[in-house]
Design a protein around this motif. Structure first.
Motif, mmCIF file in Angstrom:
data_model
loop_
_atom_site.group_PDB
_atom_site.id
_atom_site.type_symbol
_atom_site.label_atom_id
_atom_site.label_comp_id
_atom_site.label_asym_id
_atom_site.label_seq_id
_atom_site.Cartn_x
_atom_site.Cartn_y
_atom_site.Cartn_z
ATOM 1 N N VAL A 10 -0.952 -3.142 10.754
ATOM 2 C CA VAL A 10 -0.931 -2.640 12.117
ATOM 3 C C VAL A 10 0.082 -3.377 12.995
ATOM 4 O O VAL A 10 0.366 -4.558 12.804
ATOM 5 C CB VAL A 10 -2.353 -2.733 12.728
ATOM 6 N N GLY A 11 0.637 -2.652 13.937
ATOM 7 C CA GLY A 11 1.542 -3.203 14.942
ATOM 8 C C GLY A 11 1.564 -2.280 16.139
ATOM 9 O O GLY A 11 1.380 -1.060 16.006
ATOM 10 N N GLY A 12 1.775 -2.837 17.319
ATOM 11 C CA GLY A 12 1.716 -2.042 18.541
ATOM 12 C C GLY A 12 2.702 -0.892 18.583
ATOM 13 O O GLY A 12 2.433 0.139 19.209
ATOM 14 N N HIS A 13 3.840 -1.038 17.908
ATOM 15 C CA HIS A 13 4.827 0.035 17.919
ATOM 16 C C HIS A 13 4.287 1.324 17.305
ATOM 17 O O HIS A 13 4.718 2.421 17.665
ATOM 18 C CB HIS A 13 6.080 -0.386 17.139
ATOM 19 N N ILE A 14 3.366 1.211 16.344
ATOM 20 C CA ILE A 14 2.943 2.391 15.573
ATOM 21 C C ILE A 14 1.482 2.761 15.789
ATOM 22 O O ILE A 14 0.972 3.675 15.127
ATOM 23 C CB ILE A 14 3.194 2.179 14.065
ATOM 24 N N SER A 15 0.788 2.117 16.702
ATOM 25 C CA SER A 15 -0.643 2.377 16.892
ATOM 26 C C SER A 15 -0.975 3.853 17.108
ATOM 27 O O SER A 15 -1.963 4.351 16.545
ATOM 28 C CB SER A 15 -1.178 1.541 18.058
ATOM 29 N N VAL A 73 4.275 12.808 -2.147
ATOM 30 C CA VAL A 73 4.919 11.718 -1.422
ATOM 31 C C VAL A 73 3.866 10.712 -0.981
ATOM 32 O O VAL A 73 2.876 11.054 -0.340
ATOM 33 C CB VAL A 73 5.686 12.254 -0.193
ATOM 34 N N GLY A 74 4.083 9.438 -1.320
ATOM 35 C CA GLY A 74 3.253 8.363 -0.808
ATOM 36 C C GLY A 74 3.795 7.897 0.530
ATOM 37 O O GLY A 74 5.011 7.850 0.722
ATOM 38 N N VAL A 75 2.909 7.538 1.448
ATOM 39 C CA VAL A 75 3.336 7.253 2.819
ATOM 40 C C VAL A 75 2.842 5.884 3.268
ATOM 41 O O VAL A 75 1.668 5.537 3.086
ATOM 42 C CB VAL A 75 2.819 8.329 3.801
ATOM 43 N N ALA A 76 3.758 5.123 3.871
ATOM 44 C CA ALA A 76 3.423 3.848 4.489
ATOM 45 C C ALA A 76 4.031 3.808 5.881
ATOM 46 O O ALA A 76 5.089 4.398 6.118
ATOM 47 C CB ALA A 76 3.947 2.677 3.651
ATOM 48 N N ALA A 77 3.362 3.118 6.791
ATOM 49 C CA ALA A 77 3.862 2.955 8.157
ATOM 50 C C ALA A 77 3.754 1.488 8.541
ATOM 51 O O ALA A 77 2.693 0.879 8.368
ATOM 52 C CB ALA A 77 3.065 3.822 9.132
ATOM 53 N N VAL A 78 4.843 0.932 9.042
ATOM 54 C CA VAL A 78 4.843 -0.473 9.447
ATOM 55 C C VAL A 78 5.529 -0.602 10.798
ATOM 56 O O VAL A 78 6.273 0.285 11.237
ATOM 57 C CB VAL A 78 5.548 -1.369 8.406
ATOM 58 N N PRO A 124 10.423 -7.389 11.877
ATOM 59 C CA PRO A 124 9.944 -8.079 10.669
ATOM 60 C C PRO A 124 8.967 -7.253 9.853
ATOM 61 O O PRO A 124 8.857 -7.442 8.642
ATOM 62 C CB PRO A 124 9.283 -9.351 11.230
ATOM 63 N N GLY A 125 8.243 -6.347 10.501
ATOM 64 C CA GLY A 125 7.377 -5.458 9.732
ATOM 65 C C GLY A 125 8.172 -4.645 8.737
ATOM 66 O O GLY A 125 7.763 -4.469 7.579
ATOM 67 N N LEU A 126 9.308 -4.152 9.167
ATOM 68 C CA LEU A 126 10.161 -3.361 8.274
ATOM 69 C C LEU A 126 10.932 -4.231 7.293
ATOM 70 O O LEU A 126 11.051 -3.882 6.106
ATOM 71 C CB LEU A 126 11.130 -2.507 9.096
ATOM 72 N N LEU A 162 7.614 7.903 1.639
ATOM 73 C CA LEU A 162 8.050 8.020 3.030
ATOM 74 C C LEU A 162 7.644 6.753 3.753
ATOM 75 O O LEU A 162 6.458 6.423 3.816
ATOM 76 C CB LEU A 162 7.413 9.241 3.696
ATOM 77 N N LEU A 163 8.633 6.037 4.277
ATOM 78 C CA LEU A 163 8.377 4.857 5.085
ATOM 79 C C LEU A 163 8.597 5.206 6.552
ATOM 80 O O LEU A 163 9.687 5.632 6.946
ATOM 81 C CB LEU A 163 9.304 3.713 4.674
ATOM 82 N N LEU A 164 7.546 5.066 7.346
ATOM 83 C CA LEU A 164 7.618 5.270 8.788
ATOM 84 C C LEU A 164 7.710 3.911 9.443
ATOM 85 O O LEU A 164 6.857 3.037 9.210
ATOM 86 C CB LEU A 164 6.377 6.012 9.286
ATOM 87 N N GLY A 165 8.737 3.726 10.273
ATOM 88 C CA GLY A 165 8.935 2.429 10.898
ATOM 89 C C GLY A 165 8.968 2.522 12.407
ATOM 90 O O GLY A 165 9.645 3.382 12.973
ATOM 91 N N GLY A 166 8.237 1.641 13.061
ATOM 92 C CA GLY A 166 8.322 1.555 14.503
ATOM 93 C C GLY A 166 9.670 0.996 14.926
ATOM 94 O O GLY A 166 10.423 0.451 14.121
#
Length: 638
Positions: free
Chosen positions: A80-85, A121-126, A130-132, A150-154
């Protein structure tokens, strides 16, 4: 003195007189074009026909979740991170299970496992920065393994990028070399089409990772972004009013048309297929073979050909085969066509070799292991990868760009039931039996202090249930296991792939158990590799995900030490300790068991106890104190 005067005619004077109107017209046109371009970039034209719903409390995370749901995504892995909440909360509300890990790299490894086991597709979000950057190793591993993730990045807000914002970094430049598709979403209305394109790109052609950057201001609702972006009190002065207009317009452009209905489902995929002419030429080559051999790699298990259909095709074809990567286990346990040992020798004897999803990289000695007298058929979705090193060490008789599984099925149809003499397969099986006898002899070697790893792995092979998935993460212990422990069926073996990454174990186990909750997930770790995964037993406990880890603990980076000590005379940085990993796991809430020389006759019982603990819902770590192996000279040391 003679004076000469040059008299201009009216015709000659005309161009000079017309220069200024032409210049003014050109300047005016340039200015208009510039203004129109600026208006377009500012979104003024779009805003004329698409409204901003200032009263809406919806957010861009809901659009992200809607696309994932429409694509059948069941799990989202994250730290978890505030950018992606907002997108995490939105996914939870739509029934997508959000699984948070203790390291971002684990989240991507888990998404990779989902992709390999499901074909989707497997999905991750960070979060941003530094999260990315923490995910880079896992993304590169997925690229080499050709896993569609699929990588979703804030990211910092669109206005603050390149202005020193918190955790801001040029994320696009970081991921463009690693991903098939990279995009940064600049407006809320672009979320849905961008994600649909990314999902299609991940699975089309040669599968691989894709990256979508989601700045914080496209994920949060209008009223929150407005509060952060636009001053509460209108500024005074011309410059202040100009800045205020720019900010308000930027905000309006972010949210204009944000909630208008758009298609959310999957786009068509582009999967290359072998041409009928290519298939027919391969049929003719194989029909004349006396000693054919096939090597099947991970690409063979990609959609659209189901694993069961591919297995039937391979059995019908009747050609002896070696299985690598995700193709391990395709034929089940102890199938007569599956040859497991002495691959190099078999390749030298074969007259026709089919490389089906395998390439001539280091695993095949860059092609040098192939006989120049053999006719080579190679099929792969990626033409560049297919022909690697063909200019130096080997030459294909037929190079077929297309889906591997579909090609094998068509090859069988073209051969119409042709069979080959059984003595060739029997010759290869005899070599297998000789190698297996060697392992049986090594399993009987006594050790002074610790358990014999060969014997331990033989007992693992005998105990492993039919509904198991094997996850392997390590060097020496895992290398031994690859010879001795057989996956029970197709898509039941997960290793890092050609990148040789340590640390995949916990993430792969996490994804595997979620995909197949009825399967027993057995993780075989080296003690060095387990160091990367230990903390994720907290994740397993919190999310009630029972997996079983078997650690081959020989107190060292033995695979490196074996080469370093004889060649350089030092064991520096290779030594570890016989650490109580089972106690560390217990400290995280998991169950821990120890196997040592004192419990040598209890190996099967302890494995059964660990199975029962998993069946009762507890993750388990079995710490196995073993001696060190050296298969070059057949020795096993303390």
């Amino acid at each position: 003195m003679v004076r000469c005067y040059h008299m201009e005619t009216p015709a000659a004077a005309a161009p000079a007189g017309g220069f200024f109107p032409s210049f003014l017209f050109l300047a005016f046109g340039t200015l208009v074009a510039a203004l129109l371009g600026a208006a377009y970039r500012l979104g003024l034209f779009y805003q004329l026909t698409h409204k901003v719903d200032k009263a809406s409390i919806r957010n861009g995370g809901e659009n992200v979740a809607a696309v994932l749901k429409a694509h059948g995504v069941k799990f989202l892995f994250t730290l978890v991170g505030g950018h992606i909440s907002p997108l995490l909360v939105a996914c939870e509300k739509l029934g997508i299970r959000v699984v948070d890990t203790r390291q971002e790299v684990t989240a991507v490894f888990a998404a990779d496992a989902v992709a390999r086991l499901t074909g989707s597709v497997g999905v991750a979000a960070v979060t941003a920065g530094p999260g990315l950057t923490n995910t880079v190793t896992a993304v590169k591993n997925a690229q080499i393994a050709q896993s569609p993730i699929l990588l979703l990045g804030g990211a910092a807000s669109t206005l603050l990028q390149n202005r020193g914002a918190l955790q801001a970094v040029d994320q696009m430049s970081l991921f463009q070399p690693l991903c098939k598709f990279c995009a940064s979403v600049r407006r809320v209305r672009d979320i849905i089409p961008t994600l649909r394109a990314a999902m299609a790109a991940a699975q089309s052609g040669t599968p691989g990772p894709v990256f979508v950057e989601l700045p914080v201001d496209v994920l949060y609702p209008y009223f929150m972004v407005q509060k952060e972006m636009v001053p509460a009190k209108p500024p005074k002065g011309l410059v202040g009013r100009g800045v205020s207009w720019y900010l308000e317009n930027h905000l309006a452009n972010l949210f204009a048309g944000a909630w208008e209905p758009r298609p959310e489902g999957p786009l068509p995929l582009d999967i290359p297929q072998a041409s009928p002419e290519k298939v027919q030429r391969c049929v003719e080559i194989l029909s004349r073979a006396k000693r054919p051999l096939m090597l099947l790699g991970s690409q063979a298990l990609l959609p659209p050909t189901p694993a069961d259909k591919l297995r039937v095709a391979v059995e019908t074809l009747g050609v002896p085969c070696f299985l690598g990567g995700m193709a391990r286990g395709l034929l089940g346990r102890n199938h007569p066509l599956h040859i497991r040992q002495n691959r190099s020798a078999a390749l030298k004897k074969a007259d026709v070799v089919i490389l089906a999803g395998m390439v001539c990289d280091f695993r095949l000695s860059y092609g040098r292991v192939l006989s120049r007298s053999s006719k080579i058929i190679i099929v792969n979705r990626d033409r560049k990868e297919m022909l690697i090193n063909s200019d130096i060490f080997w030459k294909p008789q037929e190079a077929v760009q297309g889906d591997v599984g579909s090609f094998v099925v068509k090859l069988v149809e073209g051969l119409q039931g042709q069979t080959w003499a059984s003595d060739w397969a029997e010759e290869l099986r005899q070599a297998d039996r000789q190698k297996e006898q060697t392992f049986k002899e090594k399993a009987l070697m006594p050790l002074a202090q610790h358990l014999n790893p060969v014997r331990v792995l033989q007992l693992v092979e005998e105990t492993l249930p039919d509904n198991s998935i094997l996850v392997v993460d390590g060097g020496d212990f895992v290398g031994t296991a690859a010879h001795l422990v057989q996956p029970r069926g197709p898509l039941c073996w997960l290793d890092p792939g050609a990148f040789g990454t340590l640390g995949v174990g916990a993430g792969f186990a996490l994804g595997a158990k979620l995909c197949r909750p009825d399967a027993e997930v057995w993780c075989l770790f080296g003690d060095g590799a387990f160091g990367y995964s230990l903390i994720e037993f907290d994740t397993f406990v919190r999310h009630k995900i029972p997996v079983m880890a078997l650690i081959g603990n020989d107190a060292g980076w033995t695979q490196i030490s074996r080469e370093q000590v004889p060649s350089l005379g030092s064991n520096v940085a290779c030594g570890l300790a016989y650490t109580d990993y089972h106690k560390a796991a217990m400290g995280l809430g998991a169950q821990g068991l120890l196997l040592s020389r004192e419990s040598e006759d209890q190996v099967v019982k302890v494995l059964r106890d660990a199975q029962q603990q998993c069946q009762d819902g507890h993750p388990v770590v079995v710490n196995i104190l073993i001696g060190r192996t050296d298969f070059r000279d057949g020795s096993i040391a303390v």
